[in-house]
Design a protein around this motif. Structure first.
Motif, PDB file in Angstrom:
ATOM      1  N   ILE A  74       4.355   2.570   2.311  1.00 42.88           N
ATOM      2  CA  ILE A  74       3.114   2.213   1.610  1.00 42.88           C
ATOM      3  C   ILE A  74       3.429   1.524   0.283  1.00 42.88           C
ATOM      4  N   VAL A  75       4.385   2.081  -0.475  1.00 43.54           N
ATOM      5  CA  VAL A  75       4.778   1.454  -1.745  1.00 43.54           C
ATOM      6  C   VAL A  75       5.304   0.046  -1.503  1.00 43.54           C
ATOM      7  N   ALA A  76       6.134  -0.106  -0.471  1.00 43.62           N
ATOM      8  CA  ALA A  76       6.667  -1.429  -0.118  1.00 43.62           C
ATOM      9  C   ALA A  76       5.537  -2.406   0.173  1.00 43.62           C
ATOM     10  N   GLY A  77       4.550  -1.944   0.931  1.00 45.79           N
ATOM     11  CA  GLY A  77       3.423  -2.798   1.284  1.00 45.79           C
ATOM     12  C   GLY A  77       2.568  -3.191   0.091  1.00 45.79           C
ATOM     13  N   LEU A  78       2.397  -2.280  -0.863  1.00 41.51           N
ATOM     14  CA  LEU A  78       1.610  -2.586  -2.055  1.00 41.51           C
ATOM     15  C   LEU A  78       2.208  -3.768  -2.816  1.00 41.51           C
ATOM     16  N   PHE A  79       3.528  -3.770  -2.956  1.00 38.47           N
ATOM     17  CA  PHE A  79       4.188  -4.869  -3.666  1.00 38.47           C
ATOM     18  C   PHE A  79       4.224  -6.137  -2.819  1.00 38.47           C
ATOM     19  N   LEU A  80       4.345  -5.984  -1.512  1.00 38.49           N
ATOM     20  CA  LEU A  80       4.339  -7.170  -0.654  1.00 38.49           C
ATOM     21  C   LEU A  80       2.962  -7.828  -0.647  1.00 38.49           C
ATOM     22  N   GLY A  81       1.911  -7.034  -0.863  1.00 43.11           N
ATOM     23  CA  GLY A  81       0.571  -7.605  -0.977  1.00 43.11           C
ATOM     24  C   GLY A  81       0.443  -8.499  -2.203  1.00 43.11           C
ATOM     25  N   ILE A  82       1.051  -8.073  -3.329  1.00 42.52           N
ATOM     26  CA  ILE A  82       1.080  -8.918  -4.530  1.00 42.52           C
ATOM     27  C   ILE A  82       1.891 -10.175  -4.236  1.00 42.52           C
ATOM     28  N   ASP A  83       3.021  -9.976  -3.558  1.00 48.03           N
ATOM     29  CA  ASP A  83       3.884 -11.093  -3.161  1.00 48.03           C
ATOM     30  C   ASP A  83       3.097 -12.126  -2.375  1.00 48.03           C
ATOM     31  N   GLN A 194      12.714   4.244  13.703  1.00 49.29           N
ATOM     32  CA  GLN A 194      11.366   3.682  13.662  1.00 49.29           C
ATOM     33  C   GLN A 194      11.370   2.321  12.970  1.00 49.29           C
ATOM     34  N   ILE A 195      10.805   1.329  13.638  1.00 52.13           N
ATOM     35  CA  ILE A 195      10.738  -0.022  13.099  1.00 52.13           C
ATOM     36  C   ILE A 195       9.286  -0.476  12.931  1.00 52.13           C
ATOM     37  N   VAL A 196       8.479  -0.237  13.965  1.00 48.12           N
ATOM     38  CA  VAL A 196       7.108  -0.746  13.966  1.00 48.12           C
ATOM     39  C   VAL A 196       6.209   0.039  13.016  1.00 48.12           C
ATOM     40  N   GLN A 197       6.381   1.349  12.968  1.00 48.77           N
ATOM     41  CA  GLN A 197       5.524   2.167  12.110  1.00 48.77           C
ATOM     42  C   GLN A 197       5.626   1.786  10.628  1.00 48.77           C
ATOM     43  N   PRO A 198       6.848   1.643  10.084  1.00 45.87           N
ATOM     44  CA  PRO A 198       6.917   1.204   8.676  1.00 45.87           C
ATOM     45  C   PRO A 198       6.252  -0.143   8.447  1.00 45.87           C
ATOM     46  N   MET A 199       6.398  -1.066   9.423  1.00 46.32           N
ATOM     47  CA  MET A 199       5.771  -2.380   9.297  1.00 46.32           C
ATOM     48  C   MET A 199       4.250  -2.261   9.301  1.00 46.32           C
ATOM     49  N   ALA A 200       3.719  -1.409  10.193  1.00 39.19           N
ATOM     50  CA  ALA A 200       2.267  -1.235  10.286  1.00 39.19           C
ATOM     51  C   ALA A 200       1.705  -0.624   9.003  1.00 39.19           C
ATOM     52  N   LEU A 201       2.365   0.400   8.479  1.00 35.35           N
ATOM     53  CA  LEU A 201       1.906   1.027   7.239  1.00 35.35           C
ATOM     54  C   LEU A 201       1.996   0.064   6.060  1.00 35.35           C
ATOM     55  N   ALA A 202       3.111  -0.666   5.984  1.00 35.87           N
ATOM     56  CA  ALA A 202       3.274  -1.641   4.904  1.00 35.87           C
ATOM     57  C   ALA A 202       2.218  -2.732   4.999  1.00 35.87           C
ATOM     58  N   THR A 203       1.927  -3.174   6.211  1.00 32.93           N
ATOM     59  CA  THR A 203       0.923  -4.225   6.407  1.00 32.93           C
ATOM     60  C   THR A 203      -0.461  -3.745   5.967  1.00 32.93           C
ATOM     61  N   ALA A 204      -0.787  -2.502   6.287  1.00 28.10           N
ATOM     62  CA  ALA A 204      -2.077  -1.943   5.850  1.00 28.10           C
ATOM     63  C   ALA A 204      -2.146  -1.882   4.327  1.00 28.10           C
ATOM     64  N   ALA A 205      -1.040  -1.471   3.688  1.00 30.92           N
ATOM     65  CA  ALA A 205      -1.011  -1.373   2.226  1.00 30.92           C
ATOM     66  C   ALA A 205      -1.068  -2.741   1.561  1.00 30.92           C
ATOM     67  N   LEU A 207      -3.064  -4.995   2.055  1.00 30.93           N
ATOM     68  CA  LEU A 207      -4.450  -5.414   1.866  1.00 30.93           C
ATOM     69  C   LEU A 207      -4.966  -5.080   0.467  1.00 30.93           C
ATOM     70  N   VAL A 208      -4.350  -4.105  -0.200  1.00 32.95           N
ATOM     71  CA  VAL A 208      -4.863  -3.622  -1.480  1.00 32.95           C
ATOM     72  C   VAL A 208      -4.846  -4.720  -2.546  1.00 32.95           C
ATOM     73  N   ALA A 209      -3.706  -5.373  -2.734  1.00 35.27           N
ATOM     74  CA  ALA A 209      -3.568  -6.363  -3.812  1.00 35.27           C
ATOM     75  C   ALA A 209      -4.534  -7.540  -3.680  1.00 35.27           C
ATOM     76  N   PRO A 210      -4.614  -8.209  -2.507  1.00 32.55           N
ATOM     77  CA  PRO A 210      -5.547  -9.337  -2.420  1.00 32.55           C
ATOM     78  C   PRO A 210      -7.010  -8.918  -2.562  1.00 32.55           C
ATOM     79  N   ILE A 211      -7.356  -7.703  -2.122  1.00 26.73           N
ATOM     80  CA  ILE A 211      -8.738  -7.232  -2.275  1.00 26.73           C
ATOM     81  C   ILE A 211      -9.058  -7.035  -3.757  1.00 26.73           C
ATOM     82  N   ILE A 212      -8.129  -6.432  -4.510  1.00 28.53           N
ATOM     83  CA  ILE A 212      -8.334  -6.252  -5.951  1.00 28.53           C
ATOM     84  C   ILE A 212      -8.430  -7.602  -6.649  1.00 28.53           C
ATOM     85  N   PHE A 213      -7.512  -8.518  -6.311  1.00 29.37           N
ATOM     86  CA  PHE A 213      -7.523  -9.837  -6.943  1.00 29.37           C
ATOM     87  C   PHE A 213      -8.813 -10.580  -6.620  1.00 29.37           C
ATOM     88  N   MET A 214      -9.230 -10.527  -5.367  1.00 29.66           N
ATOM     89  CA  MET A 214     -10.434 -11.223  -4.936  1.00 29.66           C
ATOM     90  C   MET A 214     -11.679 -10.658  -5.628  1.00 29.66           C
TER      91      MET A 214
END
Length: 340
Positions: A74-83, A194-205, A207-214
């Motif tokens: 989730i933390v990884a995904g939050l930063f990737l959303g900013i990225d 596990q490979i897909v689960q971390p990707m799915a959780l990161a992908t969901a996370a 969404l946070v950054a662009p929603i806040i920015f938007m």
């Protein structure tokens, strides 16, 4: 032994498919032509929908992620959303090829984080490579010659030189990408299978950054009606001028971006990265930005970099290659058998 060779071949195949998809990611962002924050939200949503069935199968087959793996993903995904959000702006401001090069700033961030939090030793070469890398990034962005990397469009956006703003967006993206790589690497270490689960959780996370920015920083909001570019170029006043209406083809490229550029690319690269030699993986990953800046962006968008930008690109790629010890592989002498 045969099984190991087959597994190795599969890892190489999936890694190369993922790298090929990554090389087209920036052009797909540009071809879809959605407003940057909207683009990030759509890309992640489509990618998440594509990943969920496979994540469910993975849970049933080998079990769910542990608590630490969930948090790190989730933390990884939050930063990737900013990225993603910053990178999307960079793509429109300095071009898809140059934006792909700016992303490589992560090679400075990742070792620094590993040193600060894991006490991993930083090689002495890092302190030489880091400033050289930053110089190369600034040169690549067109800051020194004031070009945006595109053939036409405005010279300023929001009162700032477009090359400088695009480079800053790209550097922000690269920094956040480095944080993502650090946290996702730790998530992989605590959940090796596990490979897909971390990707799915990161992908969901993500969404946070662009929603806040938007919601708080963009005047456009969630725009599914108008894009960014007009007739393939930024309008002279992109702050106030709406782009071309979103078409069926724009949606097609967005679907391609979400499925191939998000779900397939990141999952396949992650699969290969944890199973193959890190130096080889680093070398193969360089094929992605090289292909984007030297071939794809030129053919699709006529993004011709200036001589200073080309030199900056070479400096960045050389720094990435050196930091990942590719020079040792290239210049390694083959072992000779001793004759008794």
């Amino acid at each position: 032994m045969q099984q190991s060779g087959a597994s190795n071949a599969r890892a190489y195949l999936l890694l190369l498919i993922g790298i090929a998809a990554l090389a087209f990611t920036a052009p797909w962002v540009k071809l879809s032509n959605f407003e940057p924050a909207t683009s990030a939200i759509l890309r992640c949503t489509i990618g998440l929908i594509a990943l969920l069935p496979f994540a469910y199968i993975e849970v049933k087959k080998i079990g769910a992620l542990n608590k630490q793996g969930v948090i790190l993903s989730i933390v990884a995904g939050l930063f990737l959303g900013i990225d993603f959000t910053a990178w999307n702006y960079s793509i429109f401001y300095v071009g898809s090829g140059i934006a792909s090069i700016l992303l490589n700033l992560q090679i400075i961030i990742l070792p620094a984080l590993a040193f600060l939090f894991d006490r991993e030793r930083i090689p002495k070469s890092y302190f030489i490579i880091a400033p050289i890398m930053i110089l190369g990034v600034v040169m690549s962005g067109g800051v020194f010659d004031g070009t945006s990397g595109t053939t036409e469009g405005p010279s300023t956006v929001y009162g700032m030189n477009i090359a400088i703003l695009g480079t800053l967006c790209g550097m922000t993206s690269g920094c956040c990408y480095g944080i993502y790589l650090y946290t996702s690497r730790k998530a992989t270490k605590v959940n090796m299978r596990q490979i897909v689960q971390p990707m799915a959780l990161a992908t969901a996370a993500q969404l946070v950054a662009p929603i806040i920015f938007m919601t708080f920083f963009s005047d456009r909001g969630f725009d599914l009606v108008n894009g960014v570019m007009v007739s393939g170029a930024l309008p002279m006043n992109p702050e106030t001028t709406l782009g071309d209406p979103i078409t069926t083809m724009n949606w097609f490229w967005m679907l391609v971006l979400g499925i191939l550029g998000q779900a397939v690319a990141w999952t396949f690269v992650q699969y290969g990265s944890v199973r193959l030699n890190s130096t080889i993986v680093a070398g193969l990953l360089l094929l992605s930005p090289i292909s984007t800046v030297a071939i794809i962006s030129i053919i699709l968008f006529s993004e011709i970099p200036t001589s200073i930008q080309v030199l900056g690109v070479v400096i960045v790629l050389a720094a990435v290659a050196y930091q990942n010890n590719l020079h040792k592989v290239l210049f390694k002498k083959p072992a000779t058998k001793k004759v008794a």
